[in-house]
Design a protein around this motif. Structure first.
Motif, PDB file in Angstrom:
ATOM      1  N   ARG A   1     -20.362   8.595  15.219  1.00 55.80           N
ATOM      2  CA  ARG A   1     -21.134   9.584  15.989  1.00 55.80           C
ATOM      3  C   ARG A   1     -21.017  10.960  15.333  1.00 55.80           C
ATOM      4  O   ARG A   1     -20.250  11.151  14.404  1.00 55.80           O
ATOM      5  CB  ARG A   1     -20.575   9.687  17.414  1.00 55.80           C
ATOM      6  CG  ARG A   1     -20.562   8.386  18.158  1.00 55.80           C
ATOM      7  CD  ARG A   1     -19.846   8.557  19.503  1.00 55.80           C
ATOM      8  NE  ARG A   1     -19.469   7.262  20.042  1.00 55.80           N
ATOM      9  CZ  ARG A   1     -20.291   6.478  20.720  1.00 55.80           C
ATOM     10  NH1 ARG A   1     -21.513   6.862  20.996  1.00 55.80           N
ATOM     11  NH2 ARG A   1     -19.878   5.297  21.148  1.00 55.80           N
ATOM     12  N   ARG A   2     -21.760  11.905  15.874  1.00 58.19           N
ATOM     13  CA  ARG A   2     -21.561  13.300  15.480  1.00 58.19           C
ATOM     14  C   ARG A   2     -20.152  13.699  15.925  1.00 58.19           C
ATOM     15  O   ARG A   2     -19.674  13.218  16.945  1.00 58.19           O
ATOM     16  CB  ARG A   2     -22.599  14.192  16.160  1.00 58.19           C
ATOM     17  CG  ARG A   2     -24.029  13.862  15.764  1.00 58.19           C
ATOM     18  CD  ARG A   2     -25.030  14.520  16.690  1.00 58.19           C
ATOM     19  NE  ARG A   2     -25.108  15.944  16.460  1.00 58.19           N
ATOM     20  CZ  ARG A   2     -26.100  16.570  15.857  1.00 58.19           C
ATOM     21  NH1 ARG A   2     -27.133  15.885  15.423  1.00 58.19           N
ATOM     22  NH2 ARG A   2     -26.099  17.860  15.697  1.00 58.19           N
ATOM     23  N   GLY A   3     -19.520  14.591  15.177  1.00 55.38           N
ATOM     24  CA  GLY A   3     -18.136  14.957  15.503  1.00 55.38           C
ATOM     25  C   GLY A   3     -18.045  15.992  16.602  1.00 55.38           C
ATOM     26  O   GLY A   3     -17.498  17.072  16.383  1.00 55.38           O
ATOM     27  N   ASN A   4     -18.532  15.674  17.785  1.00 54.59           N
ATOM     28  CA  ASN A   4     -18.386  16.582  18.914  1.00 54.59           C
ATOM     29  C   ASN A   4     -17.118  16.239  19.680  1.00 54.59           C
ATOM     30  O   ASN A   4     -16.919  15.087  20.034  1.00 54.59           O
ATOM     31  CB  ASN A   4     -19.575  16.436  19.880  1.00 54.59           C
ATOM     32  CG  ASN A   4     -20.868  16.970  19.295  1.00 54.59           C
ATOM     33  OD1 ASN A   4     -20.852  17.811  18.416  1.00 54.59           O
ATOM     34  ND2 ASN A   4     -21.977  16.472  19.784  1.00 54.59           N
TER      35      ASN A   4
ATOM     36  N   TYR B   1     -23.141  16.373   9.368  1.00 58.41           N
ATOM     37  CA  TYR B   1     -22.110  16.474   8.331  1.00 58.41           C
ATOM     38  C   TYR B   1     -22.668  17.184   7.093  1.00 58.41           C
ATOM     39  O   TYR B   1     -23.808  16.977   6.720  1.00 58.41           O
ATOM     40  CB  TYR B   1     -21.599  15.068   7.979  1.00 58.41           C
ATOM     41  CG  TYR B   1     -20.938  14.401   9.164  1.00 58.41           C
ATOM     42  CD1 TYR B   1     -19.613  14.657   9.472  1.00 58.41           C
ATOM     43  CD2 TYR B   1     -21.646  13.541  10.006  1.00 58.41           C
ATOM     44  CE1 TYR B   1     -18.994  14.070  10.571  1.00 58.41           C
ATOM     45  CE2 TYR B   1     -21.044  12.949  11.111  1.00 58.41           C
ATOM     46  CZ  TYR B   1     -19.720  13.217  11.391  1.00 58.41           C
ATOM     47  OH  TYR B   1     -19.131  12.646  12.484  1.00 58.41           O
TER      48      TYR B   1
ATOM     49  N   ILE C   1     -14.450  20.405  12.301  1.00 57.08           N
ATOM     50  CA  ILE C   1     -14.222  20.031  13.694  1.00 57.08           C
ATOM     51  C   ILE C   1     -13.679  18.610  13.826  1.00 57.08           C
ATOM     52  O   ILE C   1     -13.020  18.284  14.809  1.00 57.08           O
ATOM     53  CB  ILE C   1     -15.524  20.226  14.526  1.00 57.08           C
ATOM     54  CG1 ILE C   1     -15.245  20.127  16.033  1.00 57.08           C
ATOM     55  CG2 ILE C   1     -16.602  19.265  14.102  1.00 57.08           C
ATOM     56  CD1 ILE C   1     -14.249  21.145  16.550  1.00 57.08           C
ATOM     57  N   CYS C   2     -13.929  17.763  12.840  1.00 55.81           N
ATOM     58  CA  CYS C   2     -13.438  16.380  12.934  1.00 55.81           C
ATOM     59  C   CYS C   2     -11.923  16.283  12.842  1.00 55.81           C
ATOM     60  O   CYS C   2     -11.352  15.212  13.019  1.00 55.81           O
ATOM     61  CB  CYS C   2     -14.108  15.495  11.890  1.00 55.81           C
ATOM     62  SG  CYS C   2     -15.847  15.237  12.260  1.00 55.81           S
TER      63      CYS C   2
ATOM     64  N   SER D   1     -16.258  10.709  15.383  1.00 49.18           N
ATOM     65  CA  SER D   1     -16.725  10.571  14.011  1.00 49.18           C
ATOM     66  C   SER D   1     -16.413   9.172  13.476  1.00 49.18           C
ATOM     67  O   SER D   1     -17.254   8.528  12.849  1.00 49.18           O
ATOM     68  CB  SER D   1     -16.061  11.645  13.143  1.00 49.18           C
ATOM     69  OG  SER D   1     -16.493  11.534  11.818  1.00 49.18           O
TER      70      SER D   1
ATOM     71  N   CYS E   1     -19.274  23.087  16.325  1.00 50.17           N
ATOM     72  CA  CYS E   1     -20.148  21.911  16.504  1.00 50.17           C
ATOM     73  C   CYS E   1     -21.345  22.279  17.365  1.00 50.17           C
ATOM     74  O   CYS E   1     -22.276  21.491  17.505  1.00 50.17           O
ATOM     75  CB  CYS E   1     -19.376  20.744  17.111  1.00 50.17           C
ATOM     76  SG  CYS E   1     -19.202  20.794  18.902  1.00 50.17           S
TER      77      CYS E   1
ATOM     78  N   TYR F   1     -31.315   8.282  15.361  1.00 48.43           N
ATOM     79  CA  TYR F   1     -29.879   8.431  15.603  1.00 48.43           C
ATOM     80  C   TYR F   1     -29.159   8.699  14.280  1.00 48.43           C
ATOM     81  O   TYR F   1     -28.327   9.604  14.174  1.00 48.43           O
ATOM     82  CB  TYR F   1     -29.299   7.170  16.271  1.00 48.43           C
ATOM     83  CG  TYR F   1     -27.812   7.286  16.475  1.00 48.43           C
ATOM     84  CD1 TYR F   1     -27.287   7.933  17.591  1.00 48.43           C
ATOM     85  CD2 TYR F   1     -26.919   6.814  15.512  1.00 48.43           C
ATOM     86  CE1 TYR F   1     -25.927   8.095  17.746  1.00 48.43           C
ATOM     87  CE2 TYR F   1     -25.551   6.969  15.650  1.00 48.43           C
ATOM     88  CZ  TYR F   1     -25.056   7.615  16.784  1.00 48.43           C
ATOM     89  OH  TYR F   1     -23.701   7.783  16.923  1.00 48.43           O
TER      90      TYR F   1
END
Ligand SMILES: Cc1cc2nc3c(=O)[nH]c(=O)nc-3n(C[C@H](O)[C@H](O)[C@H](O)COP(=O)(O)O)c2cc1C
Ligand code: FES
Lengths: 167, 437
Positions: free
Chosen positions: B192-195, A76, B178-179, B188, B354, A68
């Motif tokens: 988490r991933r910035g989706n 990023y 995208i964030c 984010s 993203c 994860y």
């Protein structure tokens, strides 16, 4: 890249002051996971990049899996997944800077650092030069970020002087 | 003010009054300049009273979409028994935009104060300021300001001695345009991933950590203390009399091929032509302004003629064939290859997608490839049709509007500057067909 990375050398980041720092950060959020980006920043500050062992350590501290954490790290652009030069040089070339001559600034950095290519560290390990997207300083074209510092209004002829001011 | 220049006489300084003034940065200097009076006042009001003042002021979001701030705040219901959050969007990554950076560099306490008032007004005890990772200097100033505000008892569990709880925390991003999209920002912040997330649910219902959340831009929140200090009527009076829909002042970031790039604080409705030619000093010597992207890279490109007849407010920019957006004004002159710059913008969006939505992931990549092919002299007339077709498939069909933003400069570029594309295509290199043995 992995040649410069000796597995045996990795020592834990989150001991002493860095552990206290992480605990303080975690107290600001209702979940442990929210401390993930800050924790990765601490690893990068202490180790110069985010090695797999660092991801594992962060995962353990925050009750996440290493897979994860890696998924987040790779999303990023600012976390280094490989060691980089002592001076990490980021030059903005997005359109607003591009129309002010940013590509010439990139060329000047490549030439004067001895870096053969973008993203490839110079043979002496001192420099890595990359192109980045808008740094949010478009009125100061061309902004260049060297490690944590911004240099504004850079032109190709200023590059040698900027490089010689770096330790 | 036009930092790094001296303020121009035609600017109206409110948010930028102290840009360039080092003494305004620390708490004591900020207090001497009237700092935290608005927060003191706000904490003595009810949240609903504050929301009413902001509503009456006509303040609209400065992050790009221009949503009325008071109305956004009224979606939150203090006292509903839920934990609420305020997020301040300091991700500022829209090419052409660099105003929030100056607010945080020169007046960090103005933002702390705006965040504290905003949090209290929406029934939140915690506000997070999400700052893009590259903004190291603004981040240092914000962290120092927050620390000072806690030490002085302005923030904390007894904010300004009122017994009310207001926390403000700074959170550093890690490089991802995208964030700045509000739901990606929340992901984010959660680690988490910035989706971006599918809406509904909207943030006011289920936002950060699943709780009711309001997200506001730096400039929006920094305007709030002024409104509380000087009143809604004062703010509403700033702007052109015939357009009550756009009120107050607006920070314009100006960059590209212009004499005096920088930030300028202008009344809503100021004539754009005078702004470009007089306030910003006009074209560089021997050159002519040609194309203007007034609101950050995601808004339609204007011809110089369109720009010269536009008024600088939300409605004025729409009437001028574009949008106010984030007011990051990119000026391109006649010495540039405009198609190359549009291709470079497409590359930006391709890099920043993203990759959740197929139309965006594939569309941004193909748009970039085709445009770069045209710039390299290998384009065909059919390529222009293909670009427009792809653009159509990228507009209004994805979870967030990054995809639309990539299509916008392409479509407006082809519509308004078709000749530039055709000239490159006409020069097409003819590749000799290798003889078959
Ligand atoms: C791709 C994308 C990027 C965005 N980037 C930013 C940004 O950097 N800063 C910002 O304030 N808003 C940004 N926004 C707009 C936010 O989603 C949101 O509308 C805004 O922060 C709300 O604040 P406001 O109502 O005060 O304007 C972006 C939107 C999109 C779709
Ligand atoms: S385009 Fe270079 S800093 Fe914005």
């Amino acid at each position: 890249m992995s040649a410069t990375h000796d597995q045996a050398e990795y020592t834990s980041v989150f001991t002493g002051a860095a552990r206290t720092e992480l605990d303080t950060i975690m107290s600001r959020y209702p979940t442990k996971m929210a401390a993930l980006l800050p924790a990765l920043w601490i690893v990068q500050r202490e180790r110069g990049w985010v090695p797999p062992e660092g991801m594992a350590e962060v995962a353990e501290a925050l009750d996440l899996t290493p897979a994860y954490v890696k998924g987040v790290v790779t999303f990023y652009t600012m976390y280094h997944q490989h060691p980089v030069g002592k001076h990490f040089i980021q030059v903005c070339t997005t359109s607003p800077c591009n129309v002010c001559g940013a590509e010439g600034v990139v060329d000047a950095f490549l030439k004067h650092t001895g870096c053969e290519e973008l993203g490839v560290t110079s043979a002496d390990g001192r420099y890595t030069v990359i192109e980045v997207e808008c740094l949010g300083a478009c009125g100061f074209a061309t902004p260049v970020m060297i490690n944590e510092e911004f240099v504004e209004s850079v032109t190709p002829d200023r590059v040698p002087e900027i490089l010689s001011s770096l330790k | 003010m036009g930092y790094p220049h001296k303020p121009h006489e035609r600017e109206t300084l409110v948010l930028s009054t102290h840009f360039g003034d080092h003494e305004a940065i620390p708490l004591d200097g900020w207090k001497k300049r009237g700092g935290y009076q608005a927060l003191q006042k706000a904490l003595g009001m009810t949240p609903a009273e504050i929301v009413d003042v902001v509503k009456a002021s006509g303040l609209r979001g400065r992050g790009g979409a221009g949503f009325p701030t008071g109305i956004k705040w009224s979606f939150m219901k203090p006292g509903d028994g839920k934990v609420h959050y305020l997020c301040c969007n300091a991700d500022e990554s829209e090419p052409g935009t660099f105003k929030d950076r100056e607010i945080m560099r020169w007046t960090p306490h103005a933002l702390v104060e705006g965040c504290a008032i905003g949090a209290y007004a929406i029934g939140a005890e915690v506000a997070y300021i999400y700052i893009r990772g590259e903004f190291t200097e603004p981040l240092r100033h914000m962290e120092a300001a927050v620390k000072e505000a806690y030490a002085a008892g302005i923030l904390g569990t007894n904010a300004m001695g009122t017994g009310k709880t207001v926390h403000v925390h700074v959170h550093k991003g890690a490089g991802a345009y995208i964030c700045g999209e509000e739901t990606a920002l929340m992901n984010s912040l959660e680690g988490r991933r910035g989706n971006p997330r599918i809406k509904p649910p909207f943030p006011a219902v289920a936002g950060l950590f699943g709780q009711p959340t309001t997200i506001n831009n730096v400039e929006t929140l920094a305007a709030v203390p002024h409104i509380l200090n000087r009143g809604a009527d004062w703010y509403k009076g700033l702007g052109r009399a015939d357009n009550p829909k756009s009120t107050g002042t607006k920070l314009w970031s100006v960059c590209g091929n212009i004499q005096k790039p920088g930030n300028y604080e202008m009344l809503m409705g100021f004539p754009f032509g005078e702004f470009l030619h007089e306030v910003c000093g006009g074209a560089l010597p021997g050159r002519k302004l040609r194309a203007i992207i007034p609101g950050g890279s995601s808004v339609p490109i204007q011809t110089l003629e369109e720009a010269e007849s536009s008024l600088m407010d939300y409605e004025g920019m729409v009437a001028g064939g574009t949008m106010l957006g984030s007011a990051g004004c990119i000026v391109i002159d006649d010495a540039q290859n405009l198609v190359k710059q549009i291709a470079r913008l497409a590359r930006f969006y391709a890099h920043e997608s993203c990759a959740q939505c197929t139309q965006c992931r594939e569309g941004t990549a193909w748009t970039t490839k085709i445009l770069e092919r045209i710039v390299a002299g290998d384009g065909t007339t059919e390529d222009l049709d293909t670009l427009l077709e792809i653009a159509d498939n990228m507009t209004g069909k994805t979870i967030c509007v990054l995809s639309d933003s990539c299509a916008t400069p392409v479509v407006s570029g082809i519509r308004k500057f078709r000749g530039d594309f055709e000239a490159l295509i006409k020069k097409r290199k003819v590749h000799p067909v290798p003889a078959v043995a």
